[in-house]
Design a protein around this motif. Structure first.
Motif, PDB file in Angstrom:
ATOM      1  N   SER A  22       0.828  -1.202   0.000  1.00 19.14           N
ATOM      2  CA  SER A  22       0.000   0.000   0.000  1.00 19.14           C
ATOM      3  C   SER A  22       0.862   1.251   0.000  1.00 19.14           C
ATOM      4  N   SER A 112      -4.719  -0.015  -3.873  1.00 17.55           N
ATOM      5  CA  SER A 112      -5.123  -0.190  -2.481  1.00 17.55           C
ATOM      6  C   SER A 112      -6.362   0.648  -2.208  1.00 17.55           C
ATOM      7  N   GLU A 114      -8.785   1.963   1.099  1.00 17.37           N
ATOM      8  CA  GLU A 114      -9.031   2.044   2.541  1.00 17.37           C
ATOM      9  C   GLU A 114     -10.469   2.486   2.766  1.00 17.37           C
ATOM     10  N   TYR A 123     -10.736   1.347  10.612  1.00 13.38           N
ATOM     11  CA  TYR A 123     -10.284   1.513   9.238  1.00 13.38           C
ATOM     12  C   TYR A 123      -9.758   0.176   8.722  1.00 13.38           C
ATOM     13  N   ILE A 125      -7.648  -1.465   5.387  1.00  9.61           N
ATOM     14  CA  ILE A 125      -6.919  -1.226   4.146  1.00  9.61           C
ATOM     15  C   ILE A 125      -6.798  -2.543   3.397  1.00  9.61           C
ATOM     16  N   GLU A 155      -6.616  -8.076   4.025  1.00  6.64           N
ATOM     17  CA  GLU A 155      -7.181  -6.958   4.779  1.00  6.64           C
ATOM     18  C   GLU A 155      -6.346  -6.714   6.029  1.00  6.64           C
ATOM     19  N   SER A 161      -6.555   6.178  10.187  1.00  3.74           N
ATOM     20  CA  SER A 161      -6.316   6.109   8.748  1.00  3.74           C
ATOM     21  C   SER A 161      -4.827   6.144   8.438  1.00  3.74           C
ATOM     22  N   ALA A 163      -4.053   6.624   5.097  1.00  2.01           N
ATOM     23  CA  ALA A 163      -4.087   7.169   3.742  1.00  2.01           C
ATOM     24  C   ALA A 163      -3.574   8.598   3.655  1.00  2.01           C
TER      25      ALA A 163
END
Length: 312
Positions: A22, A112, A114, A123, A125, A155, A161, A163
């Motif tokens: 990711s 990826s 999320e 969360y 991802i 997963e 997060s 991201a």
């Protein structure tokens, strides 16, 4: 205690440089309607005897990560899903830009996703995502959305997060009102509804690993299929089906501001359909069509997206 609500759910999307890894940045906030993407790991019941009637503890089985995301068909964000399904486009022009996606690529980009429920917080991802199937329906009314079937490597769950700061896209949705269908360059009349589906028919690489994840998902023979429901008013399509010849179909949407999406399928074959008379109302005929590569080996399907995005 906060309870999760779909109204607050978030989805972040980024293409990967290496499958299953990711990115740490470069995510885009994606519009979506529903998402069933998730991982599940069933339990294997114990088969051992000699410990009484009550069973011993179950054992964990393999992890399967996949699901479907329903997204709006729009002039900007949908290009990312097209790239994931078909591969990187050939882009020409200068605002507006013309992005041409073609079927037949042996290597598809992984990405990826999320998904976040910030009120819990929770969360997830999903790395190593690859599009297995992209499909949608054309109708007279309703909201225009597409279903994206995804196969993921696995997963990973977190309470925050990963991201980072999300880029945003300007949402400009296409609607059924903007749609048109042509056969051999001429608009088809009496079409009640249509279905369009492109499948990569992924082959999961299920090797033995300590984490239970797959090693990849390889595209096999692609398929471009669909269905058109027609009010029976002439024998043009029926004659084609009986003769076993092909035609070119084009499914298109265009906004007044100039953005457009065109799906061109040059060689479409129709099956001989059953003509049922179910009552005094109009007679409808359904054709479950299939596409094939062109005689010169050119792509089975070409998708052209015209918008203000410089590149995908």
């Amino acid at each position: 205690m906060a309870r999760a609500q779909g109204a607050r759910a978030l989805m972040a999307f980024a293409f990967e440089t290496t499958y299953g890894q990711s990115p740490s940045s470069g995510y885009t906030k994606m519009p979506f309607a529903t998402a069933s993407l998730g991982a599940e790991q069933p339990l294997q019941a114990s088969e051992l005897l000699g410990y009484g009637r009550d069973p011993l503890a179950p054992q964990k089985d393999v992890v399967t990560a996949d699901g479907t995301v329903v997204v709006p068909i729009d002039a900007h964000a949908f290009g990312m899903w097209l790239k994931a399904a078909y591969g990187a486009p050939t882009t020409t022009g200068s605002d507006p830009y013309t992005h041409v996606f073609e079927s037949g690529n042996w290597i598809l980009p992984s990405f990826s996703i999320e998904t976040g429920l910030p009120e819990v917080p929770s969360y997830a991802i999903y790395a190593g995502c690859i599009v297995d199937k992209l499909s949608w329906s054309m109708a007279r009314s309703g909201l225009l959305t597409a279903s994206v079937d995804i196969v993921a490597q696995g997963e990973d769950l977190a309470t925050s997060s990963s991201a980072g700061t999300l880029a945003t896209v300007a949402l400009q949705r296409f609607g059924h009102f903007n749609g048109s269908i042509k056969r051999n360059g001429v608009s088809i009349g009496n079409i009640v509804s249509a279905e369009i589906a492109y499948a990569n028919n992924l082959d999961r690489v299920e090797t033995i690993r300590s984490d239970g994840k797959i090693d990849g998902a390889d595209p096999s023979i692609a398929a471009m299929t669909g269905k058109i429901d027609v009010r029976f008013a002439d024998t043009t399509l029926l004659t084609q089906a009986v003769n076993g010849t092909s035609c070119a179909l084009e499914f298109a949407y265009e906004l007044a501001s100039g953005e457009s999406l065109t799906v061109s399928v040059p060689m479409v074959y129709l099956p001989r359909p059953r003509r049922e008379i179910t009552g005094p109302q109009g007679v409808q005929v359904s054709f479950d069509w299939q596409a094939a590569q062109q005689a010169d080996g050119s792509a089975m399907v070409t998708v052209t997206l015209v918008n203000g995005v410089e590149n995908y």
